[in-house]
Write a protein that holds these residues in place. Sequence first.
Motif, mmCIF file in Angstrom:
data_model
loop_
_atom_site.group_PDB
_atom_site.id
_atom_site.type_symbol
_atom_site.label_atom_id
_atom_site.label_comp_id
_atom_site.label_asym_id
_atom_site.label_seq_id
_atom_site.Cartn_x
_atom_site.Cartn_y
_atom_site.Cartn_z
ATOM 1 N N GLY A 124 0.762 -1.237 0.000
ATOM 2 C CA GLY A 124 0.000 0.000 0.000
ATOM 3 C C GLY A 124 0.794 1.289 0.000
ATOM 4 N N ILE A 125 2.108 1.243 0.235
ATOM 5 C CA ILE A 125 2.824 2.514 0.272
ATOM 6 C C ILE A 125 3.678 2.703 -0.985
ATOM 7 C CG2 ILE A 125 2.838 2.545 2.802
ATOM 8 C CD1 ILE A 125 5.818 2.094 2.726
ATOM 9 N N ALA A 126 3.859 3.962 -1.327
ATOM 10 C CA ALA A 126 4.695 4.316 -2.475
ATOM 11 C C ALA A 126 6.137 3.914 -2.186
ATOM 12 C CB ALA A 126 4.613 5.816 -2.735
ATOM 13 N N ALA A 127 6.856 3.561 -3.231
ATOM 14 C CA ALA A 127 8.241 3.119 -3.046
ATOM 15 C C ALA A 127 9.048 3.383 -4.308
ATOM 16 C CB ALA A 127 8.280 1.630 -2.719
ATOM 17 N N LYS A 128 10.358 3.462 -4.120
ATOM 18 C CA LYS A 128 11.243 3.418 -5.277
ATOM 19 C C LYS A 128 11.163 1.982 -5.803
ATOM 20 C CE LYS A 128 14.659 5.636 -2.846
ATOM 21 N NZ LYS A 128 16.081 5.938 -2.614
ATOM 22 N N PRO A 129 11.186 1.801 -7.111
ATOM 23 C CA PRO A 129 11.065 0.442 -7.649
ATOM 24 C C PRO A 129 12.376 -0.344 -7.512
ATOM 25 C CG PRO A 129 11.250 2.020 -9.432
ATOM 26 C CD PRO A 129 11.200 2.814 -8.161
ATOM 27 N N ILE A 130 12.771 -0.556 -6.266
ATOM 28 C CA ILE A 130 13.974 -1.323 -5.929
ATOM 29 C C ILE A 130 13.600 -2.252 -4.775
ATOM 30 C CG2 ILE A 130 16.348 -1.227 -5.062
ATOM 31 C CD1 ILE A 130 16.504 1.640 -6.210
ATOM 32 N N ILE A 131 13.821 -3.534 -4.943
ATOM 33 C CA ILE A 131 13.526 -4.503 -3.895
ATOM 34 C C ILE A 131 14.740 -4.567 -2.964
ATOM 35 C CG2 ILE A 131 12.900 -6.900 -3.371
ATOM 36 C CD1 ILE A 131 10.797 -5.416 -5.102
ATOM 37 N N ASP A 132 14.555 -4.144 -1.719
ATOM 38 C CA ASP A 132 15.623 -4.199 -0.721
ATOM 39 C C ASP A 132 15.543 -5.526 0.022
ATOM 40 O OD1 ASP A 132 16.883 -1.634 -1.036
ATOM 41 O OD2 ASP A 132 15.107 -0.735 -0.143
ATOM 42 N N ILE A 133 16.699 -6.180 0.118
ATOM 43 C CA ILE A 133 16.764 -7.514 0.720
ATOM 44 C C ILE A 133 17.931 -7.564 1.697
ATOM 45 C CG2 ILE A 133 17.098 -9.974 0.271
ATOM 46 C CD1 ILE A 133 16.030 -9.418 -2.604
ATOM 47 N N ASP A 134 17.650 -7.927 2.936
ATOM 48 C CA ASP A 134 18.702 -8.176 3.919
ATOM 49 C C ASP A 134 18.982 -9.672 3.960
ATOM 50 O OD1 ASP A 134 18.833 -5.508 4.616
ATOM 51 O OD2 ASP A 134 18.244 -5.808 6.709
ATOM 52 N N VAL A 135 20.244 -10.020 3.780
ATOM 53 C CA VAL A 135 20.680 -11.414 3.906
ATOM 54 C C VAL A 135 21.522 -11.507 5.171
ATOM 55 C CG1 VAL A 135 21.994 -13.296 2.879
ATOM 56 C CG2 VAL A 135 20.679 -11.754 1.401
ATOM 57 N N THR A 136 21.012 -12.208 6.159
ATOM 58 C CA THR A 136 21.757 -12.400 7.390
ATOM 59 C C THR A 136 22.633 -13.634 7.233
ATOM 60 O OG1 THR A 136 19.942 -11.440 8.659
ATOM 61 C CG2 THR A 136 21.595 -12.685 9.897
ATOM 62 N N LEU A 137 23.923 -13.421 7.433
ATOM 63 C CA LEU A 137 24.907 -14.499 7.306
ATOM 64 C C LEU A 137 25.220 -15.082 8.677
ATOM 65 C CD1 LEU A 137 27.307 -12.692 4.794
ATOM 66 C CD2 LEU A 137 25.464 -14.302 4.267
ATOM 67 N N SER A 138 25.797 -16.258 8.702
ATOM 68 C CA SER A 138 26.078 -16.915 9.983
ATOM 69 C C SER A 138 27.183 -16.229 10.765
ATOM 70 C CB SER A 138 26.401 -18.394 9.762
ATOM 71 O OG SER A 138 27.497 -18.534 8.890
ATOM 72 N N SER A 139 28.020 -15.449 10.079
ATOM 73 C CA SER A 139 29.134 -14.798 10.760
ATOM 74 C C SER A 139 29.629 -13.615 9.941
ATOM 75 C CB SER A 139 30.273 -15.809 10.947
ATOM 76 O OG SER A 139 31.460 -15.173 11.346
ATOM 77 N N LEU A 140 30.233 -12.665 10.604
ATOM 78 C CA LEU A 140 30.865 -11.539 9.924
ATOM 79 C C LEU A 140 31.974 -12.033 8.989
ATOM 80 C CD1 LEU A 140 31.008 -8.437 9.671
ATOM 81 C CD2 LEU A 140 32.539 -8.435 11.640
ATOM 82 N N THR A 141 32.610 -13.145 9.341
ATOM 83 C CA THR A 141 33.689 -13.685 8.510
ATOM 84 C C THR A 141 33.183 -14.259 7.182
ATOM 85 O OG1 THR A 141 33.601 -15.846 9.606
ATOM 86 C CG2 THR A 141 35.137 -14.205 10.520
ATOM 87 N N ASP A 142 31.859 -14.449 7.051
ATOM 88 C CA ASP A 142 31.282 -14.938 5.798
ATOM 89 C C ASP A 142 31.105 -13.831 4.758
ATOM 90 O OD1 ASP A 142 30.960 -17.676 6.497
ATOM 91 O OD2 ASP A 142 29.192 -17.150 7.686
ATOM 92 N N VAL A 143 31.229 -12.569 5.177
ATOM 93 C CA VAL A 143 30.969 -11.450 4.264
ATOM 94 C C VAL A 143 31.889 -11.451 3.042
ATOM 95 C CG1 VAL A 143 30.990 -8.926 4.056
ATOM 96 C CG2 VAL A 143 29.834 -10.005 5.995
ATOM 97 N N PRO A 144 33.213 -11.622 3.178
ATOM 98 C CA PRO A 144 34.059 -11.588 1.967
ATOM 99 C C PRO A 144 33.682 -12.644 0.924
ATOM 100 C CG PRO A 144 35.410 -11.323 3.923
ATOM 101 C CD PRO A 144 34.034 -11.699 4.403
ATOM 102 N N GLY A 145 33.456 -13.872 1.346
ATOM 103 C CA GLY A 145 33.080 -14.921 0.407
ATOM 104 C C GLY A 145 31.720 -14.668 -0.223
ATOM 105 N N ALA A 146 30.757 -14.243 0.596
ATOM 106 C CA ALA A 146 29.420 -13.937 0.074
ATOM 107 C C ALA A 146 29.478 -12.755 -0.888
ATOM 108 C CB ALA A 146 28.457 -13.665 1.229
ATOM 109 N N SER A 147 30.314 -11.787 -0.579
ATOM 110 C CA SER A 147 30.483 -10.633 -1.479
ATOM 111 C C SER A 147 30.999 -11.094 -2.840
ATOM 112 C CB SER A 147 31.465 -9.616 -0.871
ATOM 113 O OG SER A 147 30.963 -9.080 0.326
ATOM 114 N N ALA A 148 31.999 -11.938 -2.821
ATOM 115 C CA ALA A 148 32.558 -12.459 -4.075
ATOM 116 C C ALA A 148 31.497 -13.227 -4.865
ATOM 117 C CB ALA A 148 33.767 -13.349 -3.781
ATOM 118 N N ASP A 149 30.675 -13.992 -4.166
ATOM 119 C CA ASP A 149 29.612 -14.750 -4.830
ATOM 120 C C ASP A 149 28.583 -13.817 -5.475
ATOM 121 O OD1 ASP A 149 30.775 -17.173 -4.127
ATOM 122 O OD2 ASP A 149 29.517 -17.426 -2.336
#
Length: 170
Positions: free
Chosen positions: A46-71
């Motif tokens: 019901g609310i106006a939005a920029k046509p961009i789907i925002d998605i938060d992906v929670t990873l198991s650890s901060l140390t997973d960020v570099p590998g997930a970023s590369a993926d």
Amino acid sequence: MPILVELVPHDPSWAQTFSAAEEVLRKALGSCVLAVDHVGSTAVPGIAAKPIIDIDVTLSSLTDVPGASADLIKAGFEPRGNRYDDDVWAFLLRSSVPHLRVYLCPPANRTHERRILFRNYLRQHDEAAAKYSILKRRLADQFPYDGDRYTSEKSQFITDIVSKAQEDTR
């Protein structure tokens, strides 16, 4: 070059776009994914939005960020950085319509928790959602080519809603 702050009416297909994106993200990122959440205005019917789907992906650890970023980069996402020094890394997929903006978050991240509180409160309180939609339209008209100002001017409203949501959970 400045980019227009474009708001469009809510599109019910955004939920399906999120579901398809969630499946792709889980496959691309594998077992380090704890949760995938549709956040932002496109997640609130019901609310106006920029046509961009925002998605938060929670990873198991901060140390997973570099590998997930590369993926994500391998999958065509453009890295957008850790803009607010909050351990949340942003990526944008422009080839998707609507665009997908993915945020990699470590567990128990405060930014992610605030986004979920805000989204849930707006989903449960139609009057607050309507006020937010009106504010967004006014700010888009006032700052049509200043996305940073558009965003910063919403911050007090968001902070107030997050506070109300925290009170409701106590």
